[in-house]
Design a protein around this motif. Structure first.
Motif, PDB file in Angstrom:
ATOM      1  N   HIS A  25       1.126  -0.937  -0.246  1.00  0.00           N
ATOM      2  CA  HIS A  25       0.415   0.315   0.088  1.00  0.00           C
ATOM      3  C   HIS A  25       0.447   1.122  -0.059  1.00  0.00           C
ATOM      4  CE1 HIS A  25       1.217   0.553   4.142  1.00  0.00           C
ATOM      5  NE2 HIS A  25       0.638  -0.387   4.484  1.00  0.00           N
ATOM      6  N   GLY A  26       0.543   2.298   0.343  1.00  0.00           N
ATOM      7  CA  GLY A  26       1.126   3.639  -0.433  1.00  0.00           C
ATOM      8  C   GLY A  26       0.995   4.129   1.543  1.00  0.00           C
ATOM      9  N   PHE A  27       0.834   5.684   0.844  1.00  0.00           N
ATOM     10  CA  PHE A  27       1.197   6.730   2.541  1.00  0.00           C
ATOM     11  C   PHE A  27       0.576   7.752   3.090  1.00  0.00           C
ATOM     12  CE2 PHE A  27       2.599  10.616   3.682  1.00  0.00           C
ATOM     13  CZ  PHE A  27       3.086  10.091   5.216  1.00  0.00           C
ATOM     14  N   PRO A  28      -0.415   7.468   4.185  1.00  0.00           N
ATOM     15  CA  PRO A  28      -0.103   6.513   4.658  1.00  0.00           C
ATOM     16  C   PRO A  28      -1.471   5.662   5.105  1.00  0.00           C
ATOM     17  CG  PRO A  28      -1.079   8.636   5.403  1.00  0.00           C
ATOM     18  CD  PRO A  28      -0.940   8.776   4.489  1.00  0.00           C
ATOM     19  N   LEU A  92       1.483   1.031  -4.414  1.00  0.00           N
ATOM     20  CA  LEU A  92       1.288   2.396  -5.345  1.00  0.00           C
ATOM     21  C   LEU A  92       1.823   3.263  -4.454  1.00  0.00           C
ATOM     22  CD1 LEU A  92      -2.030   2.694  -6.107  1.00  0.00           C
ATOM     23  CD2 LEU A  92      -0.716   4.152  -3.933  1.00  0.00           C
ATOM     24  N   SER A  93       2.517   3.902  -5.229  1.00  0.00           N
ATOM     25  CA  SER A  93       3.240   5.199  -4.692  1.00  0.00           C
ATOM     26  C   SER A  93       4.447   4.762  -3.396  1.00  0.00           C
ATOM     27  CB  SER A  93       2.479   5.963  -4.319  1.00  0.00           C
ATOM     28  OG  SER A  93       2.767   7.146  -4.547  1.00  0.00           O
ATOM     29  N   MET A  94       3.897   5.046  -2.979  1.00  0.00           N
ATOM     30  CA  MET A  94       5.168   4.510  -1.343  1.00  0.00           C
ATOM     31  C   MET A  94       5.509   2.238  -1.686  1.00  0.00           C
ATOM     32  SD  MET A  94       5.827   4.975   2.321  1.00  0.00           S
ATOM     33  CE  MET A  94       3.648   4.027   3.036  1.00  0.00           C
ATOM     34  N   GLY A  95       4.279   2.231  -1.779  1.00  0.00           N
ATOM     35  CA  GLY A  95       4.355   0.675  -1.953  1.00  0.00           C
ATOM     36  C   GLY A  95       5.281   0.615  -3.325  1.00  0.00           C
ATOM     37  N   GLY A  96       5.325   1.602  -4.058  1.00  0.00           N
ATOM     38  CA  GLY A  96       6.343   0.824  -5.458  1.00  0.00           C
ATOM     39  C   GLY A  96       7.396   1.354  -4.652  1.00  0.00           C
ATOM     40  N   TYR A  97       7.997   2.229  -4.301  1.00  0.00           N
ATOM     41  CA  TYR A  97       9.584   2.686  -4.029  1.00  0.00           C
ATOM     42  C   TYR A  97       9.679   1.055  -2.735  1.00  0.00           C
ATOM     43  CZ  TYR A  97       7.490   7.305  -4.592  1.00  0.00           C
ATOM     44  OH  TYR A  97       6.983   8.497  -4.335  1.00  0.00           O
ATOM     45  N   VAL A  98       8.736   0.556  -2.345  1.00  0.00           N
ATOM     46  CA  VAL A  98       9.882  -0.955  -1.220  1.00  0.00           C
ATOM     47  C   VAL A  98       9.308  -1.866  -2.611  1.00  0.00           C
ATOM     48  CG1 VAL A  98       9.031  -2.367   0.259  1.00  0.00           C
ATOM     49  CG2 VAL A  98       7.661   0.399   1.023  1.00  0.00           C
ATOM     50  N   GLY A 130       9.140  19.444   2.035  1.00  0.00           N
ATOM     51  CA  GLY A 130       8.090  18.275   1.946  1.00  0.00           C
ATOM     52  C   GLY A 130       8.143  17.794   3.403  1.00  0.00           C
ATOM     53  N   ARG A 131       8.387  16.671   3.239  1.00  0.00           N
ATOM     54  CA  ARG A 131       8.954  15.118   4.180  1.00  0.00           C
ATOM     55  C   ARG A 131       8.946  16.311   5.889  1.00  0.00           C
ATOM     56  NH1 ARG A 131       6.497  12.075   0.329  1.00  0.00           N
ATOM     57  NH2 ARG A 131       7.908  11.094  -0.558  1.00  0.00           N
ATOM     58  N   ASP A 132      10.029  16.932   5.612  1.00  0.00           N
ATOM     59  CA  ASP A 132      10.440  17.636   7.141  1.00  0.00           C
ATOM     60  C   ASP A 132       9.260  18.720   7.063  1.00  0.00           C
ATOM     61  OD1 ASP A 132      12.477  16.191   7.047  1.00  0.00           O
ATOM     62  OD2 ASP A 132      13.826  18.434   6.578  1.00  0.00           O
ATOM     63  N   ALA A 149      -4.178  17.503   5.172  1.00  0.00           N
ATOM     64  CA  ALA A 149      -3.307  17.966   3.975  1.00  0.00           C
ATOM     65  C   ALA A 149      -2.984  17.904   2.444  1.00  0.00           C
ATOM     66  CB  ALA A 149      -1.877  18.302   4.783  1.00  0.00           C
ATOM     67  N   MET A 150      -3.531  15.770   3.011  1.00  0.00           N
ATOM     68  CA  MET A 150      -2.812  15.292   1.431  1.00  0.00           C
ATOM     69  C   MET A 150      -4.493  15.144   0.945  1.00  0.00           C
ATOM     70  SD  MET A 150      -0.593  11.813   2.824  1.00  0.00           S
ATOM     71  CE  MET A 150      -0.416  11.584   0.804  1.00  0.00           C
ATOM     72  N   LEU A 151      -5.428  14.834   1.671  1.00  0.00           N
ATOM     73  CA  LEU A 151      -7.342  14.669   1.223  1.00  0.00           C
ATOM     74  C   LEU A 151      -6.926  14.917  -0.728  1.00  0.00           C
ATOM     75  CD1 LEU A 151      -9.136  12.252   0.739  1.00  0.00           C
ATOM     76  CD2 LEU A 151     -10.904  13.819   2.645  1.00  0.00           C
ATOM     77  N   ALA A 188      11.792   7.376   5.788  1.00  0.00           N
ATOM     78  CA  ALA A 188      11.938   6.589   4.789  1.00  0.00           C
ATOM     79  C   ALA A 188      11.981   6.805   3.196  1.00  0.00           C
ATOM     80  CB  ALA A 188      10.725   4.840   4.430  1.00  0.00           C
ATOM     81  N   MET A 189      10.848   7.334   2.984  1.00  0.00           N
ATOM     82  CA  MET A 189      10.434   8.114   1.978  1.00  0.00           C
ATOM     83  C   MET A 189      11.818   9.890   1.101  1.00  0.00           C
ATOM     84  SD  MET A 189       6.498   8.361   0.633  1.00  0.00           S
ATOM     85  CE  MET A 189       5.671   9.063   2.189  1.00  0.00           C
ATOM     86  N   LYS A 190      12.124  10.625   2.541  1.00  0.00           N
ATOM     87  CA  LYS A 190      12.543  11.501   2.097  1.00  0.00           C
ATOM     88  C   LYS A 190      14.290  10.363   1.817  1.00  0.00           C
ATOM     89  CE  LYS A 190      15.669  14.753   5.035  1.00  0.00           C
ATOM     90  NZ  LYS A 190      15.211  15.255   6.457  1.00  0.00           N
ATOM     91  N   GLN A 215      -2.583  13.990  -9.091  1.00  0.00           N
ATOM     92  CA  GLN A 215      -2.040  15.493  -8.760  1.00  0.00           C
ATOM     93  C   GLN A 215      -0.769  14.978  -8.239  1.00  0.00           C
ATOM     94  OE1 GLN A 215      -4.556  18.090  -7.295  1.00  0.00           O
ATOM     95  NE2 GLN A 215      -5.707  16.367  -7.066  1.00  0.00           N
ATOM     96  N   LEU A 216      -0.355  14.052  -7.728  1.00  0.00           N
ATOM     97  CA  LEU A 216       0.438  14.384  -6.607  1.00  0.00           C
ATOM     98  C   LEU A 216       2.186  13.023  -7.799  1.00  0.00           C
ATOM     99  CD1 LEU A 216      -0.547  12.320  -3.103  1.00  0.00           C
ATOM    100  CD2 LEU A 216       0.559  14.164  -4.058  1.00  0.00           C
ATOM    101  N   ILE A 217       1.887  12.668  -8.456  1.00  0.00           N
ATOM    102  CA  ILE A 217       2.981  12.238  -9.164  1.00  0.00           C
ATOM    103  C   ILE A 217       2.594  12.426 -10.317  1.00  0.00           C
ATOM    104  CG2 ILE A 217       4.269  10.294 -10.095  1.00  0.00           C
ATOM    105  CD1 ILE A 217       4.087   9.056  -6.844  1.00  0.00           C
ATOM    106  N   GLY A 241      -6.833   9.334 -10.304  1.00  0.00           N
ATOM    107  CA  GLY A 241      -5.844  10.398  -9.342  1.00  0.00           C
ATOM    108  C   GLY A 241      -4.466   9.383  -9.267  1.00  0.00           C
ATOM    109  N   HIS A 242      -4.064   9.543  -8.202  1.00  0.00           N
ATOM    110  CA  HIS A 242      -3.484   8.877  -7.153  1.00  0.00           C
ATOM    111  C   HIS A 242      -3.828   7.589  -6.693  1.00  0.00           C
ATOM    112  CE1 HIS A 242       0.827   8.852  -5.833  1.00  0.00           C
ATOM    113  NE2 HIS A 242       0.319   8.536  -4.262  1.00  0.00           N
ATOM    114  N   MET A 243      -5.080   7.301  -6.947  1.00  0.00           N
ATOM    115  CA  MET A 243      -5.644   6.470  -5.874  1.00  0.00           C
ATOM    116  C   MET A 243      -6.496   5.241  -7.326  1.00  0.00           C
ATOM    117  SD  MET A 243      -4.570   6.443  -3.034  1.00  0.00           S
ATOM    118  CE  MET A 243      -5.611   5.221  -2.474  1.00  0.00           C
TER     119      MET A 243
HETATM  120  C1  MLT Z   1       1.931   7.841  -1.395  1.00  0.00           C
HETATM  121  O1  MLT Z   1       1.297   7.931  -2.095  1.00  0.00           O
HETATM  122  O2  MLT Z   1       2.275   6.885  -1.230  1.00  0.00           O
HETATM  123  C2  MLT Z   1       2.712   9.212  -0.748  1.00  0.00           C
HETATM  124  O3  MLT Z   1       2.297  10.112  -0.948  1.00  0.00           O
HETATM  125  C3  MLT Z   1       4.369   8.796  -1.731  1.00  0.00           C
HETATM  126  C4  MLT Z   1       4.833  10.216  -1.455  1.00  0.00           C
HETATM  127  O4  MLT Z   1       4.721  11.378  -0.838  1.00  0.00           O
HETATM  128  O5  MLT Z   1       6.272  10.455  -2.486  1.00  0.00           O
END
Ligand code: MLT
Length: 267
Positions: A25-28, A92-98, A130-132, A149-151, A188-190, A215-217, A241-243
């Protein structure tokens, strides 16, 4: 549906079937975001969807986290479940980074990759700042403020207007995440490595899925990954969008099911 939380210190959903699809899954968020895909695909493949540490029903260890630890957690879960052979890893998203990190650490365990609403590049200095800022917001005002903030950026405009249930579901999932989980994942993402050099080395079938209105990526990130990953397939989901898996679940699941066919032929 099998759920285990006691013997193994990580919660997960598991549809218990044939070839295994690991969905990260993605964050958070949490494994709950995959429930429709488990419904759609759970008879075709065994879907294992973990809650990453500090998310969903998995315990939060103290932050910071890193993508290597999150990938190792997923590998440990597959070991615990005694999943035989290589699996298809989707994130998905952060899940993709993992998923990228999982592929680098355990290439022999990966039969295929699904990269949804994600990007290969590391955080830019602005992204890290932005992460900080997000971590400070979480510490000062709580996880609800992070969700707030994310929604507005997570979904396509039409989703906000026409799919109130999806908006509420995503908000609730975010608000249920532990503060330590939010802080750990932000770190982890930062600090995640740049996966761009990995792209040309990916030697397994890869499906890239992206919402046309993310809109996020931006979609251009998915197009760049498609160019760089040999033989990859790109599916763009309209009105998402992002989901995309929640906003247009049928289109998303159909794209995954088409991709999975190739792994079932040998059975
Ligand atoms: C996510 O959807 O997992 C995060 O928003 C990805 C990110 O912030 O880089």
């Amino acid at each position: 549906m099998d759920e285990q939380t006691e013997e193994f210190g990580m919660a997960y959903l598991d549809s218990c079937d044939r070839v295994t699809l690991l969905l990260i899954h993605g964050f958070p968020l949490s494994s709950a975001m995959w429930e429709l895909q488990i419904e759609d695909l759970g008879d075709m493949v065994r879907v294992v969807a973990p809650d990453l540490r500090g998310h969903g029903r998995s315990a939060a260890s103290p932050p910071p986290y890193d993508v290597a630890t999150l990938a190792d957690d997923c590998a440990d879960l597959l070991d615990y479940l005694a999943v035989p052979g290589p699996v298809i890893v989707g994130g998905l998203s952060m899940g993709g980074y993992v998923a990228f990190e999982f592929y680098r650490r355990y290439p022999e365990r990966v039969a295929g990759l699904i990269l949804a609403a994600t990007r290969a590049g590391a955080d830019t200095p602005e992204g890290q700042a932005g992460r900080d800022k997000m971590a400070a917001l979480a510490q000062e005002e709580g996880v609800e403020a992070v969700a707030g903030a994310m929604l507005p950026k997570l979904l396509a405009p039409a989703t906000y207007e026409e799919q109130e249930d999806v908006v509420e579901f995503v908000q609730e999932m975010m608000e249920e995440t532990a503060l330590d989980g939010v802080l750990g994942a932000l770190a982890a993402m930062k600090n995640r490595p740049d996966s761009t050099p990995t792209l040309a080395q990916i030697g397994v079938p890869t499906l890239i899925i992206h919402g046309a209105e993310d809109q996020l990526i931006p979609l251009a990130e998915a197009q760049a990954m498609h160019q760089a990953i040999p033989g990859s397939r790109l599916v763009v989901i309209d009105d998402a969008g992002h989901m995309p898996n929640l906003e247009q679940p049928d289109d998303f699941s159909d794209a995954v099911a088409d991709f999975l066919e190739q792994f079932l032929d040998d059975e």
